[in-house]
Write an enzyme that holds these catalytic residues in place. Structure first.
Site, mmCIF file in Angstrom:
data_model
loop_
_atom_site.group_PDB
_atom_site.id
_atom_site.type_symbol
_atom_site.label_atom_id
_atom_site.label_comp_id
_atom_site.label_asym_id
_atom_site.label_seq_id
_atom_site.Cartn_x
_atom_site.Cartn_y
_atom_site.Cartn_z
ATOM 1 N N ARG A 184 5.008 -9.214 7.358
ATOM 2 C CA ARG A 184 4.172 -9.327 8.557
ATOM 3 C C ARG A 184 2.984 -10.262 8.346
ATOM 4 O O ARG A 184 2.437 -10.802 9.308
ATOM 5 C CB ARG A 184 3.732 -7.940 9.043
ATOM 6 C CG ARG A 184 4.862 -7.177 9.723
ATOM 7 C CD ARG A 184 4.393 -5.812 10.190
ATOM 8 N NE ARG A 184 4.079 -4.945 9.090
ATOM 9 C CZ ARG A 184 4.927 -4.049 8.552
ATOM 10 N NH1 ARG A 184 6.123 -3.902 9.059
ATOM 11 N NH2 ARG A 184 4.562 -3.313 7.541
ATOM 12 N N GLU A 225 2.538 4.415 -3.448
ATOM 13 C CA GLU A 225 2.371 5.867 -3.479
ATOM 14 C C GLU A 225 3.318 6.471 -4.520
ATOM 15 O O GLU A 225 2.925 7.309 -5.320
ATOM 16 C CB GLU A 225 2.670 6.410 -2.086
ATOM 17 C CG GLU A 225 2.081 7.759 -1.834
ATOM 18 C CD GLU A 225 2.378 8.216 -0.412
ATOM 19 O OE1 GLU A 225 2.761 7.374 0.420
ATOM 20 O OE2 GLU A 225 2.248 9.424 -0.174
HETATM 21 P P1 5GP Z 1 -1.932 -1.307 1.293
HETATM 22 O O1 5GP Z 1 -1.321 -2.138 0.223
HETATM 23 O O2 5GP Z 1 -3.276 -1.845 1.743
HETATM 24 O O3 5GP Z 1 -1.992 0.138 0.960
HETATM 25 O O4 5GP Z 1 -0.956 -1.359 2.551
HETATM 26 C C1 5GP Z 1 -0.933 -2.468 3.400
HETATM 27 C C2 5GP Z 1 0.466 -2.942 3.609
HETATM 28 O O5 5GP Z 1 1.288 -1.907 4.113
HETATM 29 C C3 5GP Z 1 0.460 -4.074 4.604
HETATM 30 O O6 5GP Z 1 1.139 -5.195 4.058
HETATM 31 C C4 5GP Z 1 1.165 -3.529 5.820
HETATM 32 O O7 5GP Z 1 2.124 -4.429 6.310
HETATM 33 C C5 5GP Z 1 1.820 -2.230 5.390
HETATM 34 N N1 5GP Z 1 1.500 -1.092 6.285
HETATM 35 C C6 5GP Z 1 1.130 0.147 5.900
HETATM 36 N N2 5GP Z 1 0.950 0.963 6.950
HETATM 37 C C7 5GP Z 1 1.191 0.225 8.046
HETATM 38 C C8 5GP Z 1 1.134 0.514 9.466
HETATM 39 O O8 5GP Z 1 0.804 1.610 9.947
HETATM 40 N N3 5GP Z 1 1.441 -0.506 10.299
HETATM 41 C C9 5GP Z 1 1.768 -1.732 9.833
HETATM 42 N N4 5GP Z 1 2.055 -2.693 10.733
HETATM 43 N N5 5GP Z 1 1.838 -2.036 8.515
HETATM 44 C C10 5GP Z 1 1.541 -1.073 7.627
#
Ligand code: 5GP
Length: 170
Positions: free
Chosen positions: A58, A95
């Site tokens: 994305r 996780e």
């Molecule tokens: P982080 O690495 O900051 O924990 O998670 C961010 C990544 O997880 C992003 O690249 C994102 O695309 C994805 N992600 C996690 N939860 C969501 C969500 O609720 N919606 C979307 N669109 N992406 C999410």
């Protein structure tokens, strides 16, 4: 523009208890998509970056149109084994377990300024490892930006010292 109103929240996706922020409803609205890219680029312009980079998949949807509109280069940050040239890779914790991301070794030159864009900041793991990739190659990460920031997960804590911008916060 009320960007939050354009984002659809889907309960229990991809698993029970998660309220998934679905950006496809924003992307399919031409005015909202353009306004979102323009607002992210108001942030990017402050830093005069050479490269706009986005993590798979994305992040591509934002970083590529940002780079195009600014007349700057786009660099894809990919899952392992997808890039055909010589790569460097960076692991990060999920996780449950680990994952990693890769960029081409010649995707940036030392000293180049990079802005990283992704759809959502949660724990900051994805963006943290993306930053490390570019810094390993001697580039300077001058800013990171998101459509959505889940403030309650404190991803910003991991990004201390970087200029962080998000369009919508939950
Ligand atoms: P982080 O690495 O900051 O924990 O998670 C961010 C990544 O997880 C992003 O690249 C994102 O695309 C994805 N992600 C996690 N939860 C969501 C969500 O609720 N919606 C979307 N669109 N992406 C999410």
């Amino acid at each position: 523009m009320d960007f939050k109103e354009k984002i659809r929240v889907i309960p229990d996706f991809p698993k029970p208890g998660i309220r998934f922020k679905d950006i496809t409803t924003l992307l399919q609205d031409g005015e909202a998509f353009q306004a979102a890219i323009n607002t992210l680029n108001d942030f990017a312009r402050k830093h005069d970056a050479d490269i706009i980079a986005g993590p798979e998949s994305r992040g591509f949807l934002l970083a590529a149109p940002m780079a195009y509109a600014l007349g700057k280069g786009f660099v894809p940050v990919r899952k392992p084994g997808k890039l055909p040239g010589e790569t460097i890779s960076q692991e990060y914790s999920l996780e449950y377990g680990k994952d990693s991301l890769e960029i081409h070794k010649d995707s940036v030159k030392p000293g180049q300024k990079v802005i990283i864009a992704d759809d959502l900041l949660a724990t900051g793991g994805t963006i943290g490892s993306t930053i490390q990739l570019f810094e390993k190659l001697g580039a300077e990460v001058v800013g990171v930006c998101f459509l959505i920031e889940l403030s309650y997960l404190n991803g910003r804590e991991k990004l201390k010292g970087y200029d962080v911008f998000s369009l919508v916060q939950y």
